[in-house]
Motif scaffolding. Sequence first.
Motif, PDB file in Angstrom:
ATOM      1  N   GLY A 156       0.773  -1.005   0.182  1.00  0.00           N
ATOM      2  CA  GLY A 156      -0.081  -0.024   0.158  1.00  0.00           C
ATOM      3  C   GLY A 156       0.763   1.195   0.062  1.00  0.00           C
ATOM      4  N   ALA A 157       1.779   1.236   0.760  1.00  0.00           N
ATOM      5  CA  ALA A 157       2.873   2.457   0.746  1.00  0.00           C
ATOM      6  C   ALA A 157       3.410   2.570  -0.527  1.00  0.00           C
ATOM      7  N   ARG A 158       4.024   1.326  -1.211  1.00  0.00           N
ATOM      8  CA  ARG A 158       4.627   1.622  -2.510  1.00  0.00           C
ATOM      9  C   ARG A 158       3.710   2.043  -3.579  1.00  0.00           C
ATOM     10  N   ALA A 159       2.515   1.660  -3.571  1.00  0.00           N
ATOM     11  CA  ALA A 159       1.395   2.309  -4.496  1.00  0.00           C
ATOM     12  C   ALA A 159       0.976   3.720  -4.273  1.00  0.00           C
ATOM     13  N   ALA A 160       0.907   3.951  -3.055  1.00  0.00           N
ATOM     14  CA  ALA A 160       0.675   5.453  -2.628  1.00  0.00           C
ATOM     15  C   ALA A 160       2.070   6.245  -3.353  1.00  0.00           C
TER      16      ALA A 160
END
Length: 280
Positions: free
Chosen positions: A16-20
């Motif tokens: 999720g962090a990488r997608a954001a």
Amino acid sequence: MVVPSLDCYWPPVVAGARAAAAALGVSIQLRGSSYDPDEDRRQMRRLVEAQQVQGLLLAPSLDGDDADEILDWIGHLPVPTILVERQPRWWTPSTRHIEWVRSDHSLGLEIAIYHLRRQGHRRIGLVVAQGSPTSVHLRHAWRTAAADPTLSGVLAIEETVMAHGERDAIDGVLQTCRLAKVTALIVHSDLHAIAITQVCTEMGIAIPGDLAIVSYEDEIAHLADPSITAVRPPKSHVGRLAVELMVSRLLHGARRPPHRVLLAPDLIVRGSSLSFTQRP
């Protein structure tokens, strides 16, 4: 981003962090610390001293006696920090600028209790994993619920499974269930829930007929037989929001007040907790 593990709970948070980060045009340097407070500090110090980062997303171990010292140290770092699936136990001047985002595990336990009561259960037990930060919130929510007079007699037992698959501990839990006439268990984590389910099968205890089970985590609960109803923390959303908060902090600085955010879990209903009249 420094996380305590690169497996189990954390991959969805990191994803999720990488997608954001990709959506916002920023990069993430990921480090794992293996639940070692000293390694936490080493990783943070290296990143800051090398001037490689403008902000830190951290999940330090805060269950030891040195938790306040660690938070004080983090609060004096020269870059902004956001705690991920963690929060200080209380406010201090050194933590006033530390932001955090985490799953609302207390709410997750309330959701599980509500579901089991809707299924007709009036004697419910809780099994928690020892040494887990999540278990701290589950225990706190359990004790709060137990003090509610409308739940008097409903919340029956609290036990701790020491390790995955520890047969003596599981036998003890099931014996306590029999003595306390417990008909439903909330179990953290999936591994413990599956281990209990397997022992129940060996002993001829029908699930959900004799004992309903709700797991807390939902990583592999669907693989059990029967598949296990589970509370699912919003892990990927926690990682995504942590990055969004950090970017907002870097853009607006001290003009923006610190954010402390709780995200609500979901309940994924499966066969382990449905009454016979409601099973598909």
